[in-house]
Scaffold this motif. Structure first.
Motif, PDB file in Angstrom:
ATOM      1  N   ARG A  79       1.021  -1.251   0.132  1.00  0.00           N
ATOM      2  CA  ARG A  79      -0.031  -0.017   0.051  1.00  0.00           C
ATOM      3  C   ARG A  79       0.880   1.260  -0.219  1.00  0.00           C
ATOM      4  NH1 ARG A  79      -4.884  -1.964   4.074  1.00  0.00           N
ATOM      5  NH2 ARG A  79      -6.112  -2.842   2.525  1.00  0.00           N
ATOM      6  N   ASN A  92      -6.221   2.165   0.500  1.00  0.00           N
ATOM      7  CA  ASN A  92      -7.038   1.609   1.135  1.00  0.00           C
ATOM      8  C   ASN A  92      -8.215   0.840   0.586  1.00  0.00           C
ATOM      9  OD1 ASN A  92      -6.084   2.352   3.751  1.00  0.00           O
ATOM     10  ND2 ASN A  92      -6.970   4.370   3.538  1.00  0.00           N
ATOM     11  N   GLU A 399      -9.624  -6.420   9.622  1.00  0.00           N
ATOM     12  CA  GLU A 399     -10.118  -5.553   8.396  1.00  0.00           C
ATOM     13  C   GLU A 399     -10.997  -6.444   7.414  1.00  0.00           C
ATOM     14  OE1 GLU A 399      -7.569  -3.908   4.657  1.00  0.00           O
ATOM     15  OE2 GLU A 399      -7.034  -2.852   6.326  1.00  0.00           O
TER      16      GLU A 399
END
Length: 488
Positions: A79, A92, A399
């Motif tokens: 990321r 994200n 997540e």
């Protein structure tokens, strides 16, 4: 709404993440130093962007990797690398999942000198942190390439069948389960749980109705060759080859493993008959699986070609969910530490033997007994760590991503999530088809209450951070998130 006003943009890319030096392979208790490459391991990226009158409405970036799991370090590095390369991509929105091949590099940085001490340097391998940096750069380049190649396109989806995954846990007449093992035992009663042979297929198409790629989702990890010492993508290598032979050499194939914590591609009974048939057909188990998947795709390809959606809505939500940890008892800790002590003693004995006889380190795979003993000890000692963690915080954060694409839903979890939970989600989802994606994170098993009661590896306290209650909580919240996207 006309296609000029609203459109789906699609981008694909693939990269080779095969290391050029020996690495520790992830997937067994003992260390395996790679002894060559059987076939390359890859990462495949699919970018989806919904556009209305030239304005981006939402995006999703799906990345599938031929590794055993997605460590927090790998995901975080990818990321960051993507954000540094292309500011238009929201990092994200990047979802990474593992195929769970057991013949790919170790990607947990703690598994190096911090764990093995001087032994690590004797192994003469690329450190996990070094491999993460190497792979993350390539994966980030792959994501950016897919982003920059995005162009108008359409999607189609279908439900096929492929007999690949098998429940790998069997139960005795006295209610005790075993993972794998010999089922010719007179105590053998039945296979513990269900199997799901659904093959979820999503295809992408160019405006000229040319097939550009496909997402394949099934309930089975890629671990036919799980004990080998060569780097490999396992059965997904043969599967990609078969599909490209059928639909073009430039076809992108993105594999996903749906909840399958209690599944594997191995047979646990009728083994001799299965092996005989493979021999008579001149095939390996990996070839057989590739045939199953390719034939499953071929059976529904006319439907896929006929029903293409050029304007599917795209909506992507992500949330951190706090799940109930598995309740570890003082008795669990005592039992685990007692067994860990035995493995520690074995480790120290093997270590002394190596120190007293340095010539042993010149023998092939000299490191197997000592590393196995250490890892088993650490595995069991983790029960005490989890007991302490639950005193501070009884919840465990994860997540989760949910994507709506037309009438299809994608939903992630970071675990080796047992099949029953995946079926619960699919049964209650408002999506026509659910592409559930396990191992979109670092792993650990998440077993059912039945499995926890019946024991065995994959359901024991040492194997699980979250128990059955957390598994139900995750299923319930996933259903809520999916269904909320159909209420908008």
């Amino acid at each position: 709404m006309s296609s000029e006003e609203r459109a789906l943009r699609i981008g694909w890319a693939q990269t080779d993440i095969t290391p050029d030096r020996p690495v520790m392979l992830r997937g067994q208790f003992h260390v395996r130093v790679s002894e060559g490459v059987r076939d390359p391991i890859t990462a495949t990226a699919l970018v989806l962007e919904s556009v209305h009158n030239g304005r981006t409405l939402d995006t999703a970036v799906l990345v599938s990797c031929d590794v055993v799991s997605i460590s927090e370090e790998l995901l975080g590095t990818v990321r960051r690398e993507v954000a540094a390369r292309e500011s238009a991509i929201d990092p994200n929105k990047i979802i990474m999942n593992a195929t769970h091949t057991h013949t790919a590099p170790e990607i947990h940085p703690g598994v190096s000198e911090a764990m093995f001490g001087p032994l690590f340097y004797d192994l003469q391998v690329m450190a996990p942190r070094e491999y993460i940096d190497f792979a993350a750069r390539r994966i980030a380049d792959c994501v950016v390439a897919a982003w920059r190649r995005r162009a108008p396109g359409g999607i189609s989806y279908a439900l096929g069948r492929a007999v690949v995954g098998r429940n790998r846990r069997w139960t005795s007449f006295d209610g005790v389960s075993t993972m794998y093992g010999n089922t010719d035992d007179p105590r053998f009663s039945h296979i513990e749980g269900y199997e799901d042979h659904a093959l979820h297929i999503l295809c992408t198409w160019s405006p000229r109705r040319e097939l550009t790629g496909m997402v394949l989702n099934l309930a089975c990890p890629a671990q036919v060759s799980e004990s080998e010492y060569k780097i490999s993508a396992d059965f997904w290598h043969e599967t990609r080859t078969r599909l490209r032979e059928a639909y073009g050499g430039q076809l992108f194939v993105l594999p996903q493993c749906s909840p399958a914590g209690d599944q594997s591609p191995h047979h646990i009974f009728r083994k001799r008959a299965e092996e005989r048939m493979l021999k008579l057909r001149g095939m390996t188990r990996r070839d057989d699986i590739a045939d199953e998947i390719a034939n499953g795709v071929a059976r529904v390809m006319p439907v896929l070609r006929e029903h293409i959606d050029w304007e599917p809505p795209l909506r992507h939500v992500a949330e951190t969910i706090r799940l109930s940890r598995r309740a570890i008892t003082a008795e669990d800790v005592a039992a685990a530490l007692a067994e860990a002590k035995q493995w520690r003693e074995k480790y120290e004995r093997h270590l002394r033997e190596l120190e007293e006889n340095p010539a042993k380190k010149k023998e092939p795979r000299w490191y197997v007994p000592v590393t196995q003993a250490l890892r088993r000890a650490l595995h069991l000692e983790r029960v005490a760590e989890r007991y302490e963690a639950q005193q501070k915080d009884p919840t465990y954060p994860v997540e989760v991503h949910v994507v709506r694409l037309g009438d299809v839903a994608f939903a992630t979890n970071p675990f080796e999530y047992y099949l029953d939970f995946g079926i619960q989600i699919q049964a209650r989802s408002r999506a026509v088809q659910c592409f559930l994606i396990q191992l979109a994170g670092p792993g650990t098993y998440l077993p059912t209450a039945r499995a926890m009661a019946q024991g065995a590896y994959g359901a024991a306290p040492a194997s699980t951070a979250v128990g059955a209650q957390g598994g139900v909580e995750l299923a319930n919240r996933t259903v809520e998130l999916i269904n909320s996207l159909w209420e908008e």
